[in-house]
Write a protein that holds these residues in place. Structure first.
Motif, PDB file in Angstrom:
ATOM      1  N   SER A   1       0.801  -1.226   0.000  1.00 60.70           N
ATOM      2  CA  SER A   1       0.000   0.000   0.000  1.00 60.70           C
ATOM      3  C   SER A   1       0.836   1.279   0.000  1.00 60.70           C
ATOM      4  N   GLY A   2       2.156   1.167   0.104  1.00 60.72           N
ATOM      5  CA  GLY A   2       2.997   2.366   0.128  1.00 60.72           C
ATOM      6  C   GLY A   2       4.299   2.091   0.851  1.00 60.72           C
TER       7      GLY A   2
ATOM      8  N   VAL B   1       5.268   6.411  10.284  1.00 59.23           N
ATOM      9  CA  VAL B   1       4.398   7.100   9.336  1.00 59.23           C
ATOM     10  C   VAL B   1       4.141   6.191   8.140  1.00 59.23           C
ATOM     11  N   HIS B   2       2.906   6.170   7.664  1.00 61.11           N
ATOM     12  CA  HIS B   2       2.571   5.439   6.447  1.00 61.11           C
ATOM     13  C   HIS B   2       2.451   6.447   5.309  1.00 61.11           C
ATOM     14  N   LEU B   3       3.222   6.222   4.249  1.00 62.66           N
ATOM     15  CA  LEU B   3       3.157   7.057   3.049  1.00 62.66           C
ATOM     16  C   LEU B   3       2.495   6.221   1.953  1.00 62.66           C
ATOM     17  N   PRO B   4       1.182   6.391   1.761  1.00 61.43           N
ATOM     18  CA  PRO B   4       0.471   5.555   0.787  1.00 61.43           C
ATOM     19  C   PRO B   4       0.812   5.965  -0.648  1.00 61.43           C
ATOM     20  N   HIS B   5       0.586   5.028  -1.567  1.00 61.02           N
ATOM     21  CA  HIS B   5       0.797   5.333  -2.987  1.00 61.02           C
ATOM     22  C   HIS B   5      -0.099   6.499  -3.409  1.00 61.02           C
ATOM     23  N   GLN B   6      -1.301   6.532  -2.866  1.00 62.10           N
ATOM     24  CA  GLN B   6      -2.240   7.627  -3.154  1.00 62.10           C
ATOM     25  C   GLN B   6      -2.837   8.096  -1.835  1.00 62.10           C
TER      26      GLN B   6
END
Length: 91
Positions: free
Chosen positions: A20-21, A70-75
């Protein structure tokens, strides 16, 4: 009470690519200053601050080190999943 950024003791940043990222573990740090504005008054350090310096004083500067995930999602927007700090000094 005022807060100021400071350099983290450890500067290593960790990343993990997911479906997901990207998950990021990053260091954090800040100092917190408490100041008495009336002359002649003193701040008595609390239990945690007294471990480092138990002397009453007009300015107390506490240093904190920590980390965040921190989660950096694709979108979409980044999301802070968790963070924590610990006091590492008090002067």
């Amino acid at each position: 009470m005022n807060f100021f950024p400071i350099a983290p003791t450890h500067s290593t940043l960790y990343t993990l690519t997911t479906s997901s990222g990207v998950l990021v573990i990053a260091p954090l740090a800040h100092k917190q200053e408490n100041l008495v504005k009336n002359s002649g008054l003193q701040i008595t350090p609390g239990k945690t601050e007294a471990v480092y310096n138990k002397t009453s004083r007009s300015v107390v500067v506490d240093s904190f080190q920590g980390e965040t995930v921190v989660h950096l999602p694709h979108q979409g927007k980044p999301e802070i999943l968790d963070y924590r700090y610990s006091m590492v000094d008090s002067r």
